[in-house]
Scaffold this active site. Structure first.
Site: not given
Ligand code: CDP
Length: 796
Positions: A223, A370-371, A741
């Site tokens: 990523q 996802r945060c 998110e």
């Protein structure tokens, strides 16, 4: 006479443009790392430890070497001769690449085999004989700090125990004073279990070292390609300009593909040694037991309240389980990520938070699944605490939140932990949500149903998420400041290519970045290609995680477009033979203020940049922008869920879910909705079915999809989404806030609150996630809280 283009028609801001990347994905034409085959490529497999904590007595790889087709067996000892047995982590710790002294978690990398094909490599891994001497195992923070606990990181000088850090933030003394003034003190203890981002595609890399050019090319599922390039340069001591990281299509990341994993390092070293490309494709179990775990935190807090419902203070203590190596990425100032963004939406005068991070015999944990760096845990605690406090006060859940919200005229607002939030309409979002769910009606139905023995419940959760790290003054990872970049080239025919330092993993950047350029320049989105993920061509960026792409890289796209427009204005003035001051802009066209019919399009300006530029002007129409955000963006959301719980079985069904998300200006409303639905699906999964736990020996229970459950469309409830509240971000060039998110962050508490609400009056205050039917049934039957702490087996 205006000839402005219709922004929606050209695919600008607000257009629900279909995702251009889907064209190749739905035709099976995506290009993932495993799709790449290079001439002479070899394959790598990893031998992992079966034990969670054991001294390595010996490793005998002779039988593996003898297998035809085996080219190399890497062990920790060999790595050590090249100073590569250990690597630095993104949190200033060290992590074993291949174990030398001990193994510290089940699944840890012990050796690698590189062979002609993956099957030979796998067989050869099984032929490696490792003698272990088992050591006592630590599987949770309580055990980690118990007297006599084995020191897991005895490799580290000065490490006498299993504590990684003791960190605190806020005003301890002020909080103590506020608690002394309280009419009511509400308390809550929770465990947010270990869970896994579980992307469809596991981690993968192909390292290709070319001795003739000295260039190392690595295709990989990262990523953050530029960060990996820097890490490889520093760890392997290779010149950075001779390293090219290419992230091709990625099948989901969710934070799992941010860290640097041993598999990457081993494949790189193997390629350098063998001078052949080496491919490593992680299998599902490898991914589920060794990479990027999230959460695993014990939250213990209390809230000081005035009888009328005003919150006076919050105190939180956390014990976070980081596994054997502290390797999660987060801004270096904040040991526990942005957990202290808790309670940002509420006007609370004072607060204090402390966290003790511990090593355990588990795979490294704590990634930002996802945060934005632990904000999921923060919001979960916040909204569970809000529900408990309202119940303790005997107040209505909605009213308690409404009266404590930061009001619209209080921005900019300093949160109790020192963040500055800048905009929002919290009360309005709540009202939209309550109306949509039919709040008053539902409460009436709930009371009626209760009389007939039916358990209905309603859960409210709000969330505000700090998205878009930097600014660079405060945010860095390993000292590298957090900003981002975009590079835009407009060709002479008016077609364009934009590149950023972010890396999409399914979020749709190829679609939305083009929309920002379309909005700024009036070039139709279909005339713009977006490219990310190649460090040789993309400008430097910190990558995509923590929903930072739109707040930072997206802003850079807007800013570089504006630079292009500024140059195009000069070209327009030249073509129109007027001075620049006489030139006006409307979408896609410059015109003369006093003669609006006389104008030139952006495409005509582009042609002029290559064929008819004024004397002294540098030819071409391209530029780069680096964007250092002045602040984080602060989206806000309200999620409301209604459920029915079956008192006989503990099974609960979702009746309705309403989501009201305010992420400022929406670039592509359809993509935003997709992000919210995906987030809610993950939230539902965490609340209802997902956890990875460990037995007393440190065996990972959840290493496959029979034990670790992913919701399919069949289990997932429907969601009703609302977009009517839009509070543009005051400092973002197009007013956008992040969204990727939000629903995964704020959603879990809504589901849990709904089930706990259904059990109101039974004395059940908490059931830890996941709310499996047997846990809910146990709580109902015994009228008591159910803790989801890791089970401890005692059969030995
Ligand atoms: O960093 P990441 O891409 O994961 O998250 P994000 O910046 O929140 O964006 C997720 C997707 O939603 C991207 O395609 C964005 O461009 C899009 N988005 C949008 O259309 N409008 C917003 N206000 C925020 C995001």
């Amino acid at each position: 006479m205006s000839q402005a283009l219709d922004e929606i028609k050209i695919g600008g801001l607000g257009a629900s443009r279909k995702r251009v990347e889907d064209n190749r994905f739905i035709r099976g034409k995506g290009n993932y790392t495993d799709d790449i085959t290079l001439p002479g490529m070899l394959h790598m497999e990893i031998l992992r430890s079966p034990l969670a904590h054991a001294r390595i007595v010996s490793i005998d790889a002779s039988k593996a070497w003898d297998i035809p087709g085996v080219h190399l067996v890497l062990t920790g000892e060999m790595m050590a001769t090249r100073n590569l047995a250990w690597m630095p982590t993104l949190s200033y710790d060290t992590q074993a690449v291949l174990a030398t002294d001990k193994v510290r978690f089940q699944g840890q990398e012990v050796a690698c085999v590189i062979a002609d094909d993956p099957y030979i490599a796998k067989d050869a891994c099984e032929a490696i004989e490792v003698e272990y001497e088992a050591l006592p195992v630590v599987v949770n923070p309580e055990q980690a700090v118990a007297e006599g606990a084995p020191v897991i990181r005895d490799d580290k000088e000065n490490q006498q125990d299993n504590v990684i850090f003791d960190w605190e933030v806020g005003d301890a003394a002020g909080t103590d004073r506020a608690f002394e003034q309280a009419d009511v003190i509400s308390k809550l203890k929770l465990h947010y279990p270990r869970c896994h981002p579980s992307p469809i595609e596991c981690c993968a890399s192909i390292a290709d070292f070319n001795r003739a050019t000295s260039k190392l090319t690595v295709y990989m599922t990262t990523q953050a390609p530029h960060i990996i390039r820097a890490a490889v340069a520093l760890v392997a001591e290779l010149p950075e300009h001779m390293i090219r990281i290419i992230s091709p299509d990625i099948g989901g990341g969710f934070g799992n593909k941010v860290p640097v994993y041993p598999g990457y390092v081993c494949s790189i070293l193997a390629s350098i040694l063998l001078e052949r490309p080496v491919k490593w494709i992680e299998d599902k179990t490898g991914n589920l037991i060794s990479t990027g775990f999230a959460r695993d935190i014990y939250l213990d807090g209390e809230m000081a309240l005035r009888r009328d419902g005003k919150i006076l203070a919050v105190r939180m203590h956390c014990d976070s389980d980081h596994g054997a190596f502290f390797s999660d990425a987060q801004p270096s100032k904040f040991k526990i990520g942005l957990l202290h963004s808790a309670f940002a939406a509420y006007d609370i005068p004072v607060a204090h938070l402390s966290d003790r991070g511990t090593y355990t015999n588990k795979a490294p944990g704590g990634v930002a699944y996802r945060c934005s760096f632990r904000v999921t845990e923060a919001m979960f605690f916040q909204e569970r605490m809000m529900q408990a406090a309202a119940d303790d006060l005997g107040m209505d859940q909605a009213e308690f939140r409404r009266m404590n919200f930061v009001q619209d005229d209080q921005f900019p607002h300093r949160t109790p932990f020192g963040f500055l939030t800048d905009s929002g309409q919290y009360g309005k979002c709540l009202e939209v949500g309550l109306k949509a769910i039919g709040y008053e009606d539902f409460r009436r139905q709930q009371a009626e149903a209760r009389k007939r023995g039916r358990l209905l419940g309603l859960g409210i959760s709000t969330m505000t998420e700090p998205l878009g790290a930097g600014n660079s003054r405060e945010y860095d990872i390993l000292g590298i400041k957090m900003f981002d970049s975009a590079d835009l080239k407009v060709h002479m025919t008016g077609k364009a290519i934009v590149r950023t330092g972010a890396k999409t993993q399914g979020q749709g950047h190829e679609t939305t970045w083009a929309q920002i350029v379309a909005h700024e320049l009036g070039i139709p989105a279909e005339d713009i290609v977006v490219e990310e993920g190649d460090t040789d061509t993309a400008p430097f960026g910190m990558g995509t995680y923590a929903s930072r792409s739109t707040p930072v890289a997206g802003a850079a796209v807007a800013m570089v477009s504006r630079k292009i427009r500024a140059k195009a204005r000069k070209l327009a003035a030249h073509l129109l033979e007027v001075s620049e001051e006489d030139v006006e802009w409307e979408l896609g066209r410059f015109y003369i203020r006093s003669a609006p019919d006389r104008g030139v399009t952006i495409q005509e300006c582009a042609m002029a940049a290559y064929s008819n530029m004024p004397d002294g002007m540098e030819p071409g129409l391209e530029n780069t922008a680096y964007y250092d955000p002045p602040n984080l963006t602060w989206p806000f959301a309200v999620y409301i869920v209604t459920v029915e719980v079956d008192p006989e079985t503990g099974v609960w069904d979702v009746l309705n879910t309403v989501a009201v998300d305010d992420c400022g200006v929406r670039i592509n409303p359809m993509i935003v909705e997709g992000q919210i639905m995906g987030g809610l699906t993950e939230a539902y999964a965490m609340a209802s079915m997902q956890f990875i736990t460990f037995d007393a020996d440190g065996n990972c229970i959840g290493s496959n999809y029979m034990d670790y459950l992913l919701p399919t469309a069949w289990e997932t409830p429907g969601f009703e989404l609302h977009s009517e509240v839009v509070t543009p971000c005051p400092h973002h060039p197009i007013g956008a806030k992040g969204i990727g998110e939000c629903a995964a962050v704020g959603g879990p508490a809504a589901f849990v609150n709904a089930v706990i609400d259904a059990l109101s009056g039974t004395g059940v205050r908490n059931i830890d996630m996941p709310l499996l039917p047997d846990r809910v049934w146990e709580a109902i039957t015994h009228r008591r809280d159910v803790s989801g702490g890791p089970p401890v087996r005692s059969d030995d």
